[in-house]
Design a protein around this motif. Structure first.
Motif, short mmCIF file in Angstrom:
data_model
loop_
_atom_site.label_atom_id
_atom_site.label_comp_id
_atom_site.label_asym_id
_atom_site.label_seq_id
_atom_site.Cartn_x
_atom_site.Cartn_y
_atom_site.Cartn_z
N ARG A 242 38.41 44.34 44.78
CA ARG A 242 38.42 44.64 43.36
C ARG A 242 38.05 43.40 42.54
O ARG A 242 37.30 43.46 41.58
N ASP A 243 38.61 42.25 42.93
CA ASP A 243 38.41 41.02 42.15
C ASP A 243 37.04 40.42 42.36
O ASP A 243 36.37 40.03 41.41
N GLU A 244 36.68 40.28 43.62
CA GLU A 244 35.49 39.47 43.90
C GLU A 244 34.34 40.30 44.43
O GLU A 244 33.26 39.76 44.70
N ARG A 245 34.56 41.59 44.63
CA ARG A 245 33.52 42.45 45.22
C ARG A 245 33.03 41.85 46.53
O ARG A 245 31.82 41.84 46.80
N SER A 246 33.98 41.29 47.29
CA SER A 246 33.59 40.64 48.53
C SER A 246 33.24 41.68 49.58
O SER A 246 33.98 42.64 49.80
#
Lengths: 195, 291
Positions: free
Chosen positions: B106-110
């Motif tokens: 969600r945060d980094e689209r890793s």
């Protein structure tokens, strides 16, 4: 309970007892919500020691809890102090939030509430504010000192382990000796003749 | 958690090192048994502490036996026997790992996190069924933390509080049968707080460069660069980390530890403190075996 073997000598029992009393002393748990558990543990330790040691002893720690000593001007603060002593931290917090005028005592009490919640950063900030507003108040200064010294005992075994140094202990000793020798030489003496 | 909770190895006795390995291996085998071989790839050292603590507090000790495994197919190594403690650690590991991956995605689209999530989703469904309370609390609090982070909360106490409560939820199942619930809860809160702030300070430069949320950077006021922030905030962060640890240790001392005390002492007093010092000096690297 004391962690000593069945055939421990009186000396060993006393040493183990002293070590444990130090560990669970009320001072160690002054701002800890588990202080009552620590006191119970201390009671058990005292009981175990009384059973093992044949002669009576003294020097047990007094019980802690020094809140409520200050002479607050408003009734509200006295009530809030009472809530804190009884462990009603949430109640104390909402009561404090409802107060408009925020003087030094407000910041001090808010600091105590934060401390009990585990919000150490805010706790220190509010205590510092209280001390800044009333630098001569002994209670507030003691509160701030208390927060700053909470972690002192914890790091001791780590420091003893010698892991924290940048260089080895031996190097430090050599360097110190060498420095001392240089000083001696300056003064005309020399206790390490080769350098 | 982020692989920060480990013993200080140079100070560990050989037999305690073997014990620690045995618990790590026992947890790994429990993950494999309960969730399949793929879930093994998401193992973390942090939850080894949970297994160890659980075994140390339980009345009966399952003990250790020599076994082979994939990583060591020929030589047998000591492994903690399957018991409630290793299962608990395995469940907690899957639940924490999956929620961490979801958060990273969600945060980094890793992409790594996205792929990991797919691999772990089946295991997570099973873990969720086994420990609905823990999984539910972790999900809710991760969500709460995400909301707080999106809003840019600039107070370290407030952001760390959410993570600390999550740790309490994980530890709650551990104290369910022993009489140590209150001490465990306070220990978990302070350990969680320490983990969150340690991670934030450790990742300071990375987060600032990428523009990711970092509570220490925000509390500092976002002026200048990460190096200035590190210099200015070192004292405050150090104070918070060490105070949390001292409270964690004080709570730990109140637990009814029946065995493995030397190893636990090493983790609580030496391992955590060593990590603190290294993170404060800026020389900690993301630990091995982290999730």
């Amino acid at each position: 309970m004391l962690g000593v073997s069945e055939d421990a000598t009186q000396e060993e029992i006393r040493a183990a007892y002293r070590e444990l009393v130090k560990k669970y002393h009320p001072d160690q748990y002054a701002n800890n919500p588990l202080s009552d558990l620590a006191q119970e543990k201390l009671k058990e330790i005292n009981l175990a020691y009384d059973m093992l040691a044949d002669k009576s002893h003294n020097g047990r720690g007094p019980s802690g809890g020094a809140y409520g000593a200050g002479a607050g001007p408003g009734m509200e603060f006295a009530q809030i102090r009472d809530m804190i002593v009884r462990g009603n931290i949430q109640g104390a917090e909402s009561a404090l939030n409802a107060i408009q005028g925020r003087n030094a005592e407000w910041h001090y009490l808010y600091g105590v509430v934060c401390l009990r919640k585990g919000w150490y950063d805010q706790a220190r900030e509010h205590m510092q504010k209280a001390v800044r507003m009333e630098p001569n108040n002994v209670e507030y200064r003691a509160g701030l000192n208390n927060i700053n010294s909470m972690s002192f005992g914890y790091g001791r075994s780590y420091q003893r382990s010698g892991m924290q140094g940048d260089s080895g202990g031996l190097c430090n000793i050599c360097a110190t000796l060498w420095c001392a020798d240089c000083c001696c030489e300056c003064m005309g003496g020399d206790f390490i003749p080769c350098c | 958690m982020f692989g920060y909770v480990q013993p200080l190895r140079p100070e560990l006795r050989v037999r305690d090192m073997a014990l620690y390995r045995a618990f790590y291996c026992g947890q790994c085998k429990a993950v494999s048994r309960r969730y399949g071989a793929i879930a093994r790839g998401f193992l973390s050292y942090d939850t080894a502490l949970l297994g160890l603590l659980s075994a140390a507090l339980s009345v009966q000790d399952a003990g250790v036996r020599n076994e082979r495994c994939i990583a060591s197919p020929i030589k047998k190594k000591p492994v903690a026997r399957p018991c409630a403690a290793t299962e608990f650690a395995a469940d907690a590991n899957v639940i924490l790992a999956y929620n961490k991956l979801r958060d990273d995605w969600r945060d980094e689209r890793s992409k790594k996190a996205a792929a990991g999530r797919v691999f772990l989703s089946r295991a997570y469904r099973r873990a969720r069924r086994a420990r609905p309370d823990m999984a539910g609390a972790v999900e809710t609090l991760m969500e709460e933390l995400a909301v707080l982070e999106r809003a840019g909360c600039p107070r370290m106490d407030e952001a760390a509080d959410v993570f600390a409560r999550m740790m309490q939820a994980v530890f709650a199942e551990l104290g369910a049968e022993s009489g140590d619930a209150r001490a465990l809860s306070w220990m978990a809160y302070n350990l969680g707080k320490w983990v969150y702030l340690t991670d934030a300070f450790d990742d300071l430069e990375k987060d600032v460069a990428r523009g990711c949320y970092n509570v220490i950077w925000l509390q500092y006021g976002r002026e200048g660069d990460a190096a200035a922030c590190r210099r200015e905030m070192r004292e405050a962060v150090g104070f918070n980390l060490k105070t949390s640890l001292s409270q964690c240790a004080a709570a730990y001392e109140l637990l009814n530890v029946r065995r493995y005390k030397e190893l636990l002492d090493n983790i609580i007093y030496l391992g955590l403190m060593d990590r603190t010092e290294r993170v404060l000096k800026g020389e900690s690297k993301q630990a091995d075996g982290s999730i």
